[in-house]
Design a protein around this motif. Structure first.
Motif, PDB file in Angstrom:
ATOM      1  N   ALA A 177      -6.544  -9.440  -4.580  1.00 28.72           N
ATOM      2  CA  ALA A 177      -6.385 -10.824  -5.402  1.00 28.72           C
ATOM      3  C   ALA A 177      -5.747 -11.788  -4.327  1.00 28.72           C
ATOM      4  O   ALA A 177      -4.939 -11.484  -3.406  1.00 28.72           O
ATOM      5  N   PRO A 178      -5.641 -13.366  -4.647  1.00 31.66           N
ATOM      6  CA  PRO A 178      -5.140 -13.983  -3.690  1.00 31.66           C
ATOM      7  C   PRO A 178      -3.385 -13.962  -3.939  1.00 31.66           C
ATOM      8  O   PRO A 178      -3.044 -13.438  -5.031  1.00 31.66           O
ATOM      9  N   PRO A 179      -2.622 -14.574  -2.984  1.00 27.75           N
ATOM     10  CA  PRO A 179      -1.316 -14.163  -2.908  1.00 27.75           C
ATOM     11  C   PRO A 179      -0.595 -14.992  -4.157  1.00 27.75           C
ATOM     12  O   PRO A 179       0.467 -14.274  -4.619  1.00 27.75           O
ATOM     13  N   ARG A 180      -1.368 -15.857  -4.653  1.00 26.64           N
ATOM     14  CA  ARG A 180      -0.502 -16.468  -5.756  1.00 26.64           C
ATOM     15  C   ARG A 180      -0.671 -15.340  -7.174  1.00 26.64           C
ATOM     16  O   ARG A 180       0.034 -15.710  -8.219  1.00 26.64           O
ATOM     17  N   LEU A 181      -1.582 -14.419  -7.027  1.00 26.51           N
ATOM     18  CA  LEU A 181      -1.834 -13.516  -8.275  1.00 26.51           C
ATOM     19  C   LEU A 181      -1.314 -12.090  -7.665  1.00 26.51           C
ATOM     20  O   LEU A 181      -1.476 -11.150  -8.468  1.00 26.51           O
ATOM     21  N   TRP A 182      -0.410 -11.934  -6.879  1.00 24.91           N
ATOM     22  CA  TRP A 182      -0.069 -10.708  -6.428  1.00 24.91           C
ATOM     23  C   TRP A 182       0.888 -10.192  -7.137  1.00 24.91           C
ATOM     24  O   TRP A 182       1.262  -9.124  -7.310  1.00 24.91           O
ATOM     25  N   HIS A 183       1.447 -11.011  -8.287  1.00 22.27           N
ATOM     26  CA  HIS A 183       2.458 -10.470  -9.232  1.00 22.27           C
ATOM     27  C   HIS A 183       1.820  -9.742 -10.700  1.00 22.27           C
ATOM     28  O   HIS A 183       2.475  -9.152 -11.488  1.00 22.27           O
ATOM     29  N   ASP A 184       0.341  -9.899 -10.497  1.00 30.20           N
ATOM     30  CA  ASP A 184      -0.401  -9.516 -11.990  1.00 30.20           C
ATOM     31  C   ASP A 184      -0.827  -8.180 -11.781  1.00 30.20           C
ATOM     32  O   ASP A 184      -2.056  -7.765 -10.948  1.00 30.20           O
ATOM     33  N   PHE A 185      -0.318  -7.226 -12.360  1.00 30.78           N
ATOM     34  CA  PHE A 185      -0.614  -5.810 -12.640  1.00 30.78           C
ATOM     35  C   PHE A 185      -1.339  -5.295 -13.847  1.00 30.78           C
ATOM     36  O   PHE A 185      -1.590  -4.331 -14.145  1.00 30.78           O
ATOM     37  N   SER A 186      -1.494  -6.400 -14.631  1.00 29.39           N
ATOM     38  CA  SER A 186      -1.720  -6.269 -15.965  1.00 29.39           C
ATOM     39  C   SER A 186      -2.913  -5.449 -16.212  1.00 29.39           C
ATOM     40  O   SER A 186      -2.879  -4.698 -17.240  1.00 29.39           O
ATOM     41  N   ASP A 187      -4.023  -5.360 -15.489  1.00 30.35           N
ATOM     42  CA  ASP A 187      -5.103  -4.803 -15.822  1.00 30.35           C
ATOM     43  C   ASP A 187      -5.466  -3.898 -14.561  1.00 30.35           C
ATOM     44  O   ASP A 187      -6.807  -3.517 -14.488  1.00 30.35           O
ATOM     45  N   LEU A 188      -4.452  -3.355 -14.005  1.00 35.98           N
ATOM     46  CA  LEU A 188      -4.699  -2.199 -13.120  1.00 35.98           C
ATOM     47  C   LEU A 188      -4.329  -1.036 -13.559  1.00 35.98           C
ATOM     48  O   LEU A 188      -3.523  -0.870 -14.226  1.00 35.98           O
ATOM     49  N   ASP A 189      -4.974   0.041 -13.226  1.00 38.27           N
ATOM     50  CA  ASP A 189      -4.669   1.462 -13.432  1.00 38.27           C
ATOM     51  C   ASP A 189      -3.904   2.177 -12.362  1.00 38.27           C
ATOM     52  O   ASP A 189      -3.256   3.158 -12.779  1.00 38.27           O
ATOM     53  N   ALA A 190      -3.811   1.471 -11.202  1.00 35.93           N
ATOM     54  CA  ALA A 190      -3.287   1.922 -10.027  1.00 35.93           C
ATOM     55  C   ALA A 190      -3.190   1.152  -9.143  1.00 35.93           C
ATOM     56  O   ALA A 190      -3.932   0.132  -8.938  1.00 35.93           O
ATOM     57  N   VAL A 191      -2.325   1.414  -8.034  1.00 31.58           N
ATOM     58  CA  VAL A 191      -2.350   0.579  -6.756  1.00 31.58           C
ATOM     59  C   VAL A 191      -2.173   1.645  -5.483  1.00 31.58           C
ATOM     60  O   VAL A 191      -1.903   2.720  -5.805  1.00 31.58           O
ATOM     61  N   ILE A 192      -3.022   1.242  -4.453  1.00 25.44           N
ATOM     62  CA  ILE A 192      -3.077   2.046  -3.251  1.00 25.44           C
ATOM     63  C   ILE A 192      -2.525   1.029  -2.161  1.00 25.44           C
ATOM     64  O   ILE A 192      -2.641  -0.145  -2.140  1.00 25.44           O
ATOM     65  N   ALA A 193      -1.631   1.964  -1.221  1.00 17.24           N
ATOM     66  CA  ALA A 193      -1.367   1.006   0.001  1.00 17.24           C
ATOM     67  C   ALA A 193      -1.328   2.157   1.246  1.00 17.24           C
ATOM     68  O   ALA A 193      -0.293   2.825   1.279  1.00 17.24           O
ATOM     69  N   ILE A 194      -2.338   2.110   1.730  1.00 23.54           N
ATOM     70  CA  ILE A 194      -2.287   2.961   2.864  1.00 23.54           C
ATOM     71  C   ILE A 194      -2.863   2.366   4.219  1.00 23.54           C
ATOM     72  O   ILE A 194      -3.783   1.493   4.399  1.00 23.54           O
ATOM     73  N   ARG A 195      -1.841   2.412   5.095  1.00 25.74           N
ATOM     74  CA  ARG A 195      -2.021   1.460   6.582  1.00 25.74           C
ATOM     75  C   ARG A 195      -3.082   2.271   7.342  1.00 25.74           C
ATOM     76  O   ARG A 195      -3.663   1.671   8.133  1.00 25.74           O
ATOM     77  N   ASP A 196      -2.870   3.442   7.573  1.00 27.20           N
ATOM     78  CA  ASP A 196      -3.575   4.165   8.549  1.00 27.20           C
ATOM     79  C   ASP A 196      -3.754   5.887   7.624  1.00 27.20           C
ATOM     80  O   ASP A 196      -3.103   6.155   7.033  1.00 27.20           O
ATOM     81  N   PHE A 197      -4.626   6.502   7.858  1.00 30.27           N
ATOM     82  CA  PHE A 197      -4.861   7.933   7.737  1.00 30.27           C
ATOM     83  C   PHE A 197      -4.296   8.850   8.715  1.00 30.27           C
ATOM     84  O   PHE A 197      -4.878   8.792   9.756  1.00 30.27           O
ATOM     85  N   GLY A 198      -3.299   9.496   8.598  1.00 33.96           N
ATOM     86  CA  GLY A 198      -2.422  10.186   9.769  1.00 33.96           C
ATOM     87  C   GLY A 198      -0.725  10.167   9.243  1.00 33.96           C
ATOM     88  O   GLY A 198      -0.368   9.856   7.988  1.00 33.96           O
ATOM     89  N   LYS A 199      -0.045  10.537  10.359  1.00 35.15           N
ATOM     90  CA  LYS A 199       1.396  10.544  10.047  1.00 35.15           C
ATOM     91  C   LYS A 199       2.071   9.263  10.651  1.00 35.15           C
ATOM     92  O   LYS A 199       3.445   9.608  10.827  1.00 35.15           O
ATOM     93  N   ARG A 200       1.501   8.279  10.904  1.00 35.42           N
ATOM     94  CA  ARG A 200       2.588   7.247  11.630  1.00 35.42           C
ATOM     95  C   ARG A 200       3.481   6.736  10.486  1.00 35.42           C
ATOM     96  O   ARG A 200       3.011   6.333   9.598  1.00 35.42           O
TER      97      ARG A 200
END
Length: 342
Positions: A177-200
């Motif tokens: 979503a664009p920044p103005r809609l980053w507050h809207d979780f209403s129709d999401l079932d989960a969120v994901i936030a992974i910067r990289d695969f590993g241990k950093r």
């Protein structure tokens, strides 16, 4: 504010300050003005300095100001990038909001968003939650829409297109979503936030996406960011994934185990009480009136030493900034040369 000098919050972004001050509250204005809400999501000076000033003012604190430039008669609070642009002044006391930008050694005090480097003349204060979060209202048990509410191409291990290609065979849509809609979780079932695969551990990054997910009542799948572990516990209030297979495993667990989903959401709701605006403002006040005030008094009582310190460290900082710029230019030229040869 119980400080020896007024606290001056400094900003440089452009917004309608008169409209903001005419609104019933800072949050009301942000919720109803999409442009200002987008500014809070994209501008460090706005989401840190401007927001803190208005939150303090609305809670009755005095001895504070908001301005476009730092002042020599104040304790100035300003973002790292502003300090880079205007430079240090030995006659000025600066608190640097470092966020995930560079450390400014000439500043007398630093505000961090990750506790890894907390220490003398440094304090950790988490960023405020997303304004006006709309919690999940999607059907219980559904797991077909996973969101990433941020700059996906800058802050995620994969681009949005690659996430979509990865998740589609699993029956999951990747939603941005664009920044103005980053507050809207209403129709999401989960969120994901992974910067990289590993241990950093990403020691400069905040836990903001996890906090927002807790408030929204949405299960969270995160990577190895140290900030997530600083405030949460994998398996209890979020799921950890450090490889594509672990992402698949996390999705499978969420689908198969409704009790796990319930536990993640309920534990997140309990934890979010520590990250409300009121709690964060308490931390700001304790920091400004405590260690930052002590550093200010120290700075006042030894002007000669502080002037030498500021000048020397500012010179080193400018040199390092210039060196990094030259290295980036050299890397770009080398890349262009390689492409031309190929």
């Amino acid at each position: 504010m119980k400080t020896s000098a007024p606290v001056n919050f400094v900003y440089e972004s452009t917004f309608d300050r008169a409209a903001l001050e005419a609104a019933p509250s800072f949050e009301h204005h942000a919720v109803h003005d999409a442009d200002f809400r987008a500014l809070l999501s994209s501008r460090g000076d706005t989401c840190w300095a401007v927001a803190t000033y208005y939150h303090l003012r609305e809670r009755g604190y005095t001895g504070i100001s908001l301005s476009l430039a730092p002042r020599r008669d104040c304790i100035n609070v300003l973002h790292s990038e502003q300090l880079r642009k205007i430079g240090a002044d030995p006659r000025r006391f600066d608190i640097c909001i470092q966020a995930d930008f560079a450390h400014r050694p000439a500043a007398q005090f630093h505000i961090l968003q990750n506790a890894r480097y907390e220490g003398e003349n440094r304090a950790t204060i988490w960023l405020y939650p997303q304004i006006g979060i709309l919690p999940r209202t999607a059907p219980a048990g559904r797991l077909t829409r996973i969101g990433y509410l941020g700059h996906v191409n800058n802050s995620s291990v994969w681009s949005g297109e690659r996430w979509q290609a990865f998740l589609q065979p699993l029956g999951v849509e990747f939603v941005t979503a664009p920044p103005r809609l980053w507050h809207d979780f209403s129709d999401l079932d989960a969120v994901i936030a992974i910067r990289d695969f590993g241990k950093r551990p990403h020691y400069s990054k905040p836990p903001s996406k996890l906090i927002n997910a807790w408030i929204a009542g949405v299960p969270f799948i995160g990577g190895s960011d140290s900030a997530y572990r600083q405030i949460g516990t994998p398996g209890e209030d979020f799921l950890l994934a450090t490889s594509p297979q672990e992402v698949r495993d996390a999705l499978d667990r969420l689908r198969r185990d409704p009790a796990l989903v319930s536990r993640l959401v309920q534990n997140g709701r309990q934890r979010m009480a520590d990250f409300t605006v009121d709690r964060l403002i308490e931390k700001w006040v304790a920091t400004l009136e405590g260690p930052a005030e002590a550093r200010f008094l120290q700075w006042q009582h030894r002007p000669g030493y502080e002037a030498l310190r500021s000048h020397a460290l500012a010179t080193i900082d400018r040199g390092w900034v210039q060196t990094k710029a030259l290295l980036r230019t050299a890397a770009r030229l080398a890349s262009s040369a390689r492409k031309a040869v190929a």
